[in-house]
Design an enzyme around this catalytic site. Structure first.
Site, short mmCIF file in Angstrom:
data_model
loop_
_atom_site.label_atom_id
_atom_site.label_comp_id
_atom_site.label_asym_id
_atom_site.label_seq_id
_atom_site.Cartn_x
_atom_site.Cartn_y
_atom_site.Cartn_z
N ARG A 35 0.81 -1.23 0.00
CA ARG A 35 0.00 0.00 0.00
C ARG A 35 0.84 1.27 0.00
NH1 ARG A 35 -3.97 -1.34 4.85
NH2 ARG A 35 -2.40 -2.95 5.27
N ASN A 37 -4.95 -6.33 18.79
CA ASN A 37 -3.56 -6.78 18.86
C ASN A 37 -2.66 -5.75 18.20
OD1 ASN A 37 -1.19 -8.38 18.84
ND2 ASN A 37 -1.73 -9.19 16.82
#
Length: 461
Positions: free
Chosen positions: A15, A169
């Site tokens: 990305r 997380n």
């Protein structure tokens, strides 16, 4: 307790849309991975292993001397990445701290607290978590009714109920080293990505009845990962604000922090004032009582005390005490300015040494030159240092005076206290105390305007 750290830095960062490995993108002048290296070292890691992949040779050169490097040749997930460290850490007896290389804001203090919490809980694994208002994109931490961690579910594999969980997380863990790599080898890639998830080791330990703990980070911004250039800009903005605030607390005036950009390794002395739209980069060191900006850029510059720089660009050069530069000066790499030098508007210097108290006030180019002390260089002066093949030096002695619009054709030397007449093109050395002058004899044509007008009148008839 012995501590090792593994930094996961193998990802390409699709990305980011870049030819660089993601962890090599810079934040405030330093590659992201360098911040993570500092953090794990500060947390007490005695041995550091970096798992490299895409662009691995560049990553390896960057961390050389500070970490060992292993390679993940195939991108098969985070658990597979950690397994690449097994040859170096299989016999390690202590705790292994695992950190992502794209979290440049994580601090040594947070990592140290995670290590301490892991030791206090006697856990096989301890995960650093964060509570987010918008947890989109993160794996969710699933606990049982008594608050014990049961598993971590990646977003794309989560149920609607699991997606509602806001505790996520961070990708940062502590593991007890004995048995870790054997356990990782049992994991399967039964998920939407077909990868070996490191998160699955949490569920594995729970199923085996092994203790798993969690610590929630105090400031969630610390663990923000960088996956695209928007996130890179957000992280950089946050860190730049920290840098500027630290400088202000140390006695530096920053007139507008929002429009001031200062790299992490920059040092600035007290009572220096930084005006808006100023960029200070690299290993720049600025002394006390300086005025920098507005609209200036400094890269790898050493500037003394009392320096004034306005609307100018200075690259890889040394500036002595009480120098005045600008507006609109361009000082290129390799320049050394002694104290009390003035470099004025639209002056360009390149690989030039300028002596104490000399002045180059405006509209001049001086390159590959040595300028003595107390020299005055008039407007429009040029050192003609390039003959099309080689660069040649110009030497100007102490106390010399260079008249305006002078061309000094190198190699050439102007002696001490010599004078150069304005408009001269100097191709030969000028002895000390001499006057060098080279220009055509002036000729005045009497009644020129009257003769011109009469000629034009005749042509019109």
């Amino acid at each position: 307790m012995s501590l090792a750290a593994v930094i996961l830095a193998a990802g390409k960062g699709t990305r980011m849309k870049s030819d660089l490995p993601k962890v090599m993108h810079k934040v405030c002048g330093r590659p992201m991975i360098e911040y993570v290296l500092d953090a794990v070292r500060g947390a007490g890691a005695e041995e550091i292993v970096v798992v490299a992949g895409f662009g691995g040779d560049l990553v390896a050169r960057t961390v050389q001397g500070r970490a060992k490097v292993v390679y993940q040749q195939q991108q098969l997930g985070t658990a597979h990445a950690l397994l690449q460290a097994a040859p170096l850490l299989a016999d390690f007896p202590g705790t292994i701290l695992v950190v992502c290389g794209d979290t440049p804001l994580v601090t040594a203090g947070t990592l140290a607290r995670l290590v301490a919490a892991h030791a206090a809980a006697g856990a096989r694994a301890t995960v650093l978590t964060a509570c987010l208002e918008d947890p989109t994109g993160y794996g969710r931490v699933i606990r049982d009714g008594e608050g014990r961690v049961q598993k971590i579910v990646e977003q794309r594999d989560a149920t609607p109920g699991e997606l509602a969980v806001r505790e996520v997380n961070t990708g940062i863990y502590c593991f007890s080293a004995p048995g870790l790599f054997a356990a990782l080898s049992t994991l399967r890639r039964e998920n939407s990505q077909g990868e070996y998830y490191l998160t699955d080791i949490i569920g594995h330990y729970v199923q085996q009845g092994e203790p798993v703990a969690a610590l929630t980070v105090e400031d969630a911004r610390e663990v923000e990962g960088v996956n695209d250039r928007r996130q890179l800009a957000r992280v950089e903005s946050y860190l730049r604000r920290q840098i500027v605030e630290e400088l202000m607390l140390s006695g530096v005036t920053v007139m507008d922090p929002a429009t001031t950009f200062i790299d992490r390794d920059v040092e600035i002395g007290r009572d220096t004032v930084i005006y808006p739209f100023t960029i200070i980069e690299g290993d720049t060191i600025i002394g006390k009582h300086c005025i920098i900006g507005p609209g200036s850029r400094l890269l790898n510059v050493q500037a003394g005390n009392g320096v004034v720089i306005e609307h100018s660009v200075i690259l890889e050069s040394k500036i002595g005490d009480n120098c005045t530069i600008g507006p609109f000066a361009y000082i290129r790499p390799g320049c050394v300015l002694a104290p009390d030098v003035k470099v004025g508007d639209f002056v360009e210097l390149k690989k030039t040494v300028v002596g104490r108290g000399s002045k180059i006030p405006h509209l001049s180019y001086v390159g590959d030159a040595t300028v003595g002390s107390g020299v005055n260089i008039g407007a429009g002066t040029i050192t003609c240092n390039y003959d099309g093949e080689k660069k040649w030096p110009t030497i100007i002695g102490d106390g010399a005076f260079i008249g305006s619009n002078t061309n000094l054709v190198a190699p050439v030397e102007v002696g001490e206290k010599a004078f150069i007449g304005a408009g001269s093109t100097i191709t030969k050395n000028v002895p000390p105390g001499a006057l060098g002058i080279e220009r055509g004899r002036q000729r005045n044509i009497e009644n020129w305007l009257q003769k011109k007008s009469k000629k034009e009148s005749c042509e019109e008839k």
